[in-house]
Scaffold this motif. Sequence first.
Motif, PDB file in Angstrom:
ATOM      1  N   LEU A 102       0.867  -1.309  -0.334  1.00 14.59           N
ATOM      2  CA  LEU A 102      -0.093   0.232  -0.079  1.00 14.59           C
ATOM      3  C   LEU A 102       0.984   1.165  -0.186  1.00 14.59           C
ATOM      4  CD1 LEU A 102      -2.827   1.592   0.546  1.00 14.59           C
ATOM      5  CD2 LEU A 102      -2.432   1.037   2.965  1.00 14.59           C
ATOM      6  N   TYR A 103       0.847   2.101  -1.164  1.00 14.30           N
ATOM      7  CA  TYR A 103       1.521   3.362  -1.179  1.00 14.30           C
ATOM      8  C   TYR A 103       0.789   4.020  -0.846  1.00 14.30           C
ATOM      9  CZ  TYR A 103       5.809   0.730  -3.980  1.00 14.30           C
ATOM     10  OH  TYR A 103       6.800   0.225  -4.325  1.00 14.30           O
ATOM     11  N   LEU A 104       1.509   5.339   0.356  1.00 12.25           N
ATOM     12  CA  LEU A 104       0.108   5.900   0.431  1.00 12.25           C
ATOM     13  C   LEU A 104       1.597   8.062  -0.503  1.00 12.25           C
ATOM     14  CD1 LEU A 104       0.499   5.475   4.346  1.00 12.25           C
ATOM     15  CD2 LEU A 104      -1.372   5.437   2.384  1.00 12.25           C
ATOM     16  N   ALA A 105       0.301   8.518  -0.528  1.00 14.19           N
ATOM     17  CA  ALA A 105       0.715   9.860  -1.289  1.00 14.19           C
ATOM     18  C   ALA A 105       0.574  10.484  -0.545  1.00 14.19           C
ATOM     19  CB  ALA A 105       0.497   9.793  -2.612  1.00 14.19           C
ATOM     20  N   ASP A 106       0.863  11.708  -0.369  1.00 20.69           N
ATOM     21  CA  ASP A 106       0.993  12.586   0.744  1.00 20.69           C
ATOM     22  C   ASP A 106       1.224  14.812  -0.327  1.00 20.69           C
ATOM     23  OD1 ASP A 106       3.571  13.025   0.138  1.00 20.69           O
ATOM     24  OD2 ASP A 106       4.393  13.694   2.094  1.00 20.69           O
ATOM     25  N   THR A 107       1.159  14.224  -1.706  1.00 20.22           N
ATOM     26  CA  THR A 107       1.135  15.844  -2.071  1.00 20.22           C
ATOM     27  C   THR A 107       0.746  15.387  -3.473  1.00 20.22           C
ATOM     28  OG1 THR A 107       2.900  15.035  -3.453  1.00 20.22           O
ATOM     29  CG2 THR A 107       3.232  16.105  -1.253  1.00 20.22           C
ATOM     30  N   PRO A 108      -0.423  15.957  -4.128  1.00 20.02           N
ATOM     31  CA  PRO A 108      -1.023  15.770  -5.396  1.00 20.02           C
ATOM     32  C   PRO A 108       0.162  15.290  -6.975  1.00 20.02           C
ATOM     33  CG  PRO A 108      -1.388  18.613  -5.111  1.00 20.02           C
ATOM     34  CD  PRO A 108      -0.270  17.340  -3.915  1.00 20.02           C
ATOM     35  N   ALA A 109       1.715  15.854  -6.823  1.00 24.37           N
ATOM     36  CA  ALA A 109       2.261  15.349  -7.527  1.00 24.37           C
ATOM     37  C   ALA A 109       2.758  13.541  -7.320  1.00 24.37           C
ATOM     38  CB  ALA A 109       3.425  15.696  -7.469  1.00 24.37           C
ATOM     39  N   ASN A 113       1.365  10.316  -9.663  1.00 21.09           N
ATOM     40  CA  ASN A 113       2.154   9.046 -10.160  1.00 21.09           C
ATOM     41  C   ASN A 113       2.112   7.948  -9.824  1.00 21.09           C
ATOM     42  OD1 ASN A 113       4.581  10.400 -10.954  1.00 21.09           O
ATOM     43  ND2 ASN A 113       5.415  10.829  -9.513  1.00 21.09           N
ATOM     44  N   LEU A 114       1.323   7.992  -8.705  1.00 18.25           N
ATOM     45  CA  LEU A 114       0.597   6.712  -8.471  1.00 18.25           C
ATOM     46  C   LEU A 114      -0.077   6.238  -9.348  1.00 18.25           C
ATOM     47  CD1 LEU A 114       0.513   6.131  -4.300  1.00 18.25           C
ATOM     48  CD2 LEU A 114       2.041   5.661  -5.509  1.00 18.25           C
ATOM     49  N   LYS A 115      -1.100   6.958  -9.605  1.00 16.73           N
ATOM     50  CA  LYS A 115      -2.332   6.621 -10.687  1.00 16.73           C
ATOM     51  C   LYS A 115      -1.888   6.431 -12.003  1.00 16.73           C
ATOM     52  CE  LYS A 115      -6.707   6.337 -12.118  1.00 16.73           C
ATOM     53  NZ  LYS A 115      -7.497   5.389 -11.827  1.00 16.73           N
ATOM     54  N   GLU A 116      -0.689   7.072 -12.071  1.00 15.06           N
ATOM     55  CA  GLU A 116       0.342   6.735 -13.517  1.00 15.06           C
ATOM     56  C   GLU A 116       0.744   5.823 -13.608  1.00 15.06           C
ATOM     57  OE1 GLU A 116       2.494   9.713 -14.643  1.00 15.06           O
ATOM     58  OE2 GLU A 116       1.083  11.550 -14.682  1.00 15.06           O
ATOM     59  N   SER A 117       1.118   4.895 -12.529  1.00 22.50           N
ATOM     60  CA  SER A 117       1.784   3.297 -12.756  1.00 22.50           C
ATOM     61  C   SER A 117       1.167   2.610 -12.224  1.00 22.50           C
ATOM     62  CB  SER A 117       2.767   3.771 -11.210  1.00 22.50           C
ATOM     63  OG  SER A 117       3.708   4.644 -11.176  1.00 22.50           O
ATOM     64  N   GLN A 118      -0.443   2.803 -11.817  1.00 23.87           N
ATOM     65  CA  GLN A 118      -1.626   1.595 -11.830  1.00 23.87           C
ATOM     66  C   GLN A 118      -1.858   1.812 -12.783  1.00 23.87           C
ATOM     67  OE1 GLN A 118      -4.967   3.294 -12.297  1.00 23.87           O
ATOM     68  NE2 GLN A 118      -6.204   0.945 -11.192  1.00 23.87           N
ATOM     69  N   ASP A 146      -4.469  11.462   8.090  1.00 19.78           N
ATOM     70  CA  ASP A 146      -4.993  13.564   7.777  1.00 19.78           C
ATOM     71  C   ASP A 146      -3.970  14.020   6.595  1.00 19.78           C
ATOM     72  OD1 ASP A 146      -6.765  13.142   9.924  1.00 19.78           O
ATOM     73  OD2 ASP A 146      -5.701  14.132  11.849  1.00 19.78           O
ATOM     74  N   ASP A 147      -2.528  13.565   6.776  1.00 15.83           N
ATOM     75  CA  ASP A 147      -2.430  13.997   5.811  1.00 15.83           C
ATOM     76  C   ASP A 147      -1.687  13.368   3.653  1.00 15.83           C
ATOM     77  OD1 ASP A 147      -0.218  11.433   6.489  1.00 15.83           O
ATOM     78  OD2 ASP A 147       1.043  12.658   6.261  1.00 15.83           O
ATOM     79  N   ILE A 148      -2.983  12.277   3.797  1.00 15.35           N
ATOM     80  CA  ILE A 148      -2.772  11.489   2.644  1.00 15.35           C
ATOM     81  C   ILE A 148      -4.141  11.794   1.533  1.00 15.35           C
ATOM     82  CG2 ILE A 148      -3.073   9.553   1.931  1.00 15.35           C
ATOM     83  CD1 ILE A 148      -0.590   9.285   3.432  1.00 15.35           C
ATOM     84  N   ILE A 149      -3.727  11.553   0.552  1.00 19.43           N
ATOM     85  CA  ILE A 149      -4.289  12.199  -0.494  1.00 19.43           C
ATOM     86  C   ILE A 149      -5.118  11.120  -1.102  1.00 19.43           C
ATOM     87  CG2 ILE A 149      -4.327  13.370  -3.171  1.00 19.43           C
ATOM     88  CD1 ILE A 149      -2.386  15.149  -1.458  1.00 19.43           C
ATOM     89  N   ALA A 150      -4.150   9.946  -1.279  1.00 21.34           N
ATOM     90  CA  ALA A 150      -4.306   9.176  -2.491  1.00 21.34           C
ATOM     91  C   ALA A 150      -3.530   7.667  -1.650  1.00 21.34           C
ATOM     92  CB  ALA A 150      -4.505   9.375  -4.167  1.00 21.34           C
ATOM     93  N   GLY A 151      -4.176   6.979  -2.651  1.00 20.98           N
ATOM     94  CA  GLY A 151      -2.679   5.823  -2.210  1.00 20.98           C
ATOM     95  C   GLY A 151      -2.721   3.923  -3.914  1.00 20.98           C
ATOM     96  N   ASN A 152      -2.148   3.404  -3.793  1.00 18.70           N
ATOM     97  CA  ASN A 152      -2.369   1.854  -4.129  1.00 18.70           C
ATOM     98  C   ASN A 152      -2.539   1.166  -3.573  1.00 18.70           C
ATOM     99  OD1 ASN A 152      -2.849   3.837  -6.687  1.00 18.70           O
ATOM    100  ND2 ASN A 152      -0.293   3.195  -7.858  1.00 18.70           N
ATOM    101  N   LYS A 397      10.189   4.792 -11.307  1.00 18.00           N
ATOM    102  CA  LYS A 397       9.376   5.575 -10.922  1.00 18.00           C
ATOM    103  C   LYS A 397       9.321   5.908  -9.187  1.00 18.00           C
ATOM    104  CE  LYS A 397       7.381   8.752 -13.729  1.00 18.00           C
ATOM    105  NZ  LYS A 397       5.906   9.283 -14.152  1.00 18.00           N
ATOM    106  N   ALA A 398       9.218   4.120  -8.555  1.00 20.15           N
ATOM    107  CA  ALA A 398       9.244   3.025  -7.985  1.00 20.15           C
ATOM    108  C   ALA A 398       9.655   2.563  -7.137  1.00 20.15           C
ATOM    109  CB  ALA A 398       7.500   2.165  -7.875  1.00 20.15           C
TER     110      ALA A 398
END
Length: 400
Positions: A102-109, A113-118, A146-152, A397-398
């Motif tokens: 489970l990758y956790l993303a805390d910035t829009p960028a 990247n997670l979405k593109e990789s997915q 609280d600081d997380i935007i999205a994840g894969n 990237k990963a």
Amino acid sequence: MGTTAHQSYDVVIVGGAIYGSSLAWWLGQMPTFQGRVLVVERDPTYAFASTSHTNSCIRQQFSNRTNIQISQFGAEFIKNFRSFMGGDPEVPHLTLQSFGYLYLADTPAFARNLKESQQVQVSLGAQTRHMSRDEIAAEYPFYQLDDIIAGNHNKVDEGYFDGGTMFDWFKRMARRNGVEYVTDEVVGMSLNAAGTSVESVTLKSGATVGCGIVVNASGPRAVATSNMAGIDLPVRPRKRYSFVFDAAHPLDQDLPLTIDPSGVHVRSEGKYYLAGCPPDDDTDVAFDDFGFDHSIWENKVWPAIATRIPAFEQVKVINEWVGHYAYNTFDQNAIVGPHDRVGNFMFMNGFSGHGLQQAPAIGRGMAEWITYGAYRSLDLAPFTYTRLEAQQAFVEKAVI
């Protein structure tokens, strides 16, 4: 020091850990390969090998198609291990514990990247989901997000396995197929007058062994082996820390291998938990430097996991160790195949933490190259040494 049975070999493999032994076994699976194979290993206990300090994880969550396909074959190999080993009932079944990464993303960028990789992963058949913070919270309510935007997340063919057993059976079956292992160390190489071929290797015991092909499977010591052939290699030992801990308040469900934005990762490990990270000062070290920095737990790992998972406020470390990545300082990905000038010098180097999961596919590919002069199952050409000289990085990237 051991004594070799012959004065020359078709293939001399320098290093007998997971890569040397994977290749040694795969050569025996090539129908037309009839050559003699020697594996030279300086420490048959493998006490300090990267293979012995691995967390034995596998993931399809890469951004590069080749890395994804390599891990997909790795998962197939693990799940069908006995069949690949010829169906021998003595060979154990391997279990792939698919808790997923489970990758956790805390910035829009990072989220982009997670979405593109997915999308790349799904196009190749992976079951990776791109999840919102609310979706993660609904499935895993123990996280503080609280600081997380999205994840894969992907729970299919992604998790951890018994890498030690896989390694052990590579060695056993390679020996059964006639591969010779010798306890010794390659300390020199003799090239032809043109400098285009290694003609022999010199062992620490004093023996000189002729060779048709030399394979560098030396892990974090890869640069020392390459230097003997007059080749520079950007692979250096880098420390990676692992901690097994018990929790006073264990979670009521399996913990995915969680990649926190802090750089710390943590997952279930039976009834315990395993966490790991690089040091903040991630510098090259000597291949025999296993000095342990105990402050990393208190200052980096525990604060990160207790913040992300409040249930881990009360934990107790029950085991800890430091191992080495064979870290490719150029682009953090494997270097595989022949050298462009010293044509019979082959690389299996620089896996930068991807080693255990990539060993089945890379071993097969190298065996194909040695036997047929080409990759037949999966094109590993993107890992060629020539990209280093051309300054053309393998983009992934990963990297953890």
